[in-house]
Design a protein around this motif. Structure first.
Motif, PDB file in Angstrom:
ATOM      1  N   TYR A  35       0.856  -1.177   0.000  1.00  0.00           N
ATOM      2  CA  TYR A  35       0.000   0.000   0.000  1.00  0.00           C
ATOM      3  C   TYR A  35       0.901   1.240   0.000  1.00  0.00           C
ATOM      4  CZ  TYR A  35       0.863   0.068   5.073  1.00  0.00           C
ATOM      5  OH  TYR A  35       1.450   0.109   6.304  1.00  0.00           O
ATOM      6  N   PRO A  36       0.420   2.375  -0.503  1.00  0.00           N
ATOM      7  CA  PRO A  36       1.254   3.574  -0.562  1.00  0.00           C
ATOM      8  C   PRO A  36       1.719   4.004   0.828  1.00  0.00           C
ATOM      9  CG  PRO A  36      -0.717   3.847  -1.891  1.00  0.00           C
ATOM     10  CD  PRO A  36      -0.889   2.583  -1.105  1.00  0.00           C
ATOM     11  N   GLU A  37       2.986   4.413   0.937  1.00  0.00           N
ATOM     12  CA  GLU A  37       3.544   4.822   2.226  1.00  0.00           C
ATOM     13  C   GLU A  37       2.776   5.953   2.893  1.00  0.00           C
ATOM     14  OE1 GLU A  37       7.658   5.880   1.923  1.00  0.00           O
ATOM     15  OE2 GLU A  37       8.319   3.816   2.233  1.00  0.00           O
ATOM     16  N   ASP A  38       2.207   6.854   2.092  1.00  0.00           N
ATOM     17  CA  ASP A  38       1.526   7.986   2.701  1.00  0.00           C
ATOM     18  C   ASP A  38       0.263   7.572   3.465  1.00  0.00           C
ATOM     19  OD1 ASP A  38       0.230   7.472   0.253  1.00  0.00           O
ATOM     20  OD2 ASP A  38      -0.227   9.573  -0.092  1.00  0.00           O
ATOM     21  N   VAL A  39      -0.216   6.361   3.252  1.00  0.00           N
ATOM     22  CA  VAL A  39      -1.328   5.853   4.061  1.00  0.00           C
ATOM     23  C   VAL A  39      -0.940   5.878   5.533  1.00  0.00           C
ATOM     24  CG1 VAL A  39      -2.625   3.755   4.641  1.00  0.00           C
ATOM     25  CG2 VAL A  39      -2.466   4.507   2.272  1.00  0.00           C
ATOM     26  N   ASP A  40       0.294   5.496   5.847  1.00  0.00           N
ATOM     27  CA  ASP A  40       0.746   5.535   7.238  1.00  0.00           C
ATOM     28  C   ASP A  40       0.684   6.951   7.804  1.00  0.00           C
ATOM     29  OD1 ASP A  40       1.228   2.820   7.624  1.00  0.00           O
ATOM     30  OD2 ASP A  40       3.286   2.961   6.902  1.00  0.00           O
ATOM     31  N   THR A  41       1.066   7.919   7.005  1.00  0.00           N
ATOM     32  CA  THR A  41       1.053   9.309   7.463  1.00  0.00           C
ATOM     33  C   THR A  41      -0.364   9.758   7.792  1.00  0.00           C
ATOM     34  OG1 THR A  41       2.979   9.827   6.108  1.00  0.00           O
ATOM     35  CG2 THR A  41       1.608  11.695   6.817  1.00  0.00           C
ATOM     36  N   TRP A  42      -1.272   9.610   6.825  1.00  0.00           N
ATOM     37  CA  TRP A  42      -2.628  10.143   6.995  1.00  0.00           C
ATOM     38  C   TRP A  42      -3.453   9.318   7.979  1.00  0.00           C
ATOM     39  CZ3 TRP A  42      -1.241  14.426   5.460  1.00  0.00           C
ATOM     40  CH2 TRP A  42      -0.511  14.601   4.283  1.00  0.00           C
TER      41      TRP A  42
END
Length: 165
Positions: free
Chosen positions: A149-156
């Protein structure tokens, strides 16, 4: 296929069966396959954060809106579970994708979510009875193994979960 079955363009049918019952505040925009063409049923549905949140709430409520069924609970349940008959690139059963929904195991919770190509997300967090919408212009190209899954999922999602806790 849907247009043939209903005799209506996809956008008109979706407006009648989904957008209007949800009380959407704004008209949505749907990208076409070419000028004067057909709506792309697989992607490119554009709206605002508040109306996207309504879609998430519909999933959270298992298809119910204001006490009325809009989508069957059985369909929501199937759509937000991995389609295990699909095989991934490693030859293993799919564990991350349902019927147009991505599914993420995150901090011990199963979270179905909508994922746009430019970093738009609608996270449905049943354990918290919450929906988180993120609009964006870009999505991370880096992926988290083993589910990619895209890394930015962790951020948001991480920021949202911290706020909810």
């Amino acid at each position: 296929m849907l247009e043939t079955a209903t005799g209506k363009p996809l956008s008109q049918y979706a407006s009648e069966k989904l957008w209007t019952p949800l009380g959407a505040e704004r008209d949505a925009l749907w990208s076409l396959d070419h000028k004067e063409g057909f709506e792309k049923a697989y992607c490119c549905f554009n709206s605002n954060a508040r109306d996207f949140a309504r879609l998430g709430q519909l999933v959270l409520r298992r298809g119910m809106w204001n006490g009325e069924p809009v989508i069957s609970p059985e369909y929501i349940d199937r759509a937000t579970r991995p389609a295990s008959w699909l095989i991934d690139e490693r030859g293993e059963p799919n564990r991350v994708y349902g019927y147009q929904f991505w599914i993420l195991e995150y901090r011990g919770e199963q979270i179905p979510y909508f994922r746009g190509i430019l970093g738009q997300y609608i996270f449905v967090i049943p354990e918290k009875q919450a929906v988180i919408v993120r609009l964006g212009h870009r999505r991370s190209e880096n992926r988290h193994p083993p589910f990619y899954y895209p890394e930015d999922v962790d951020t948001w999602l991480g920021a949202a979960m911290d706020l909810l806790n």
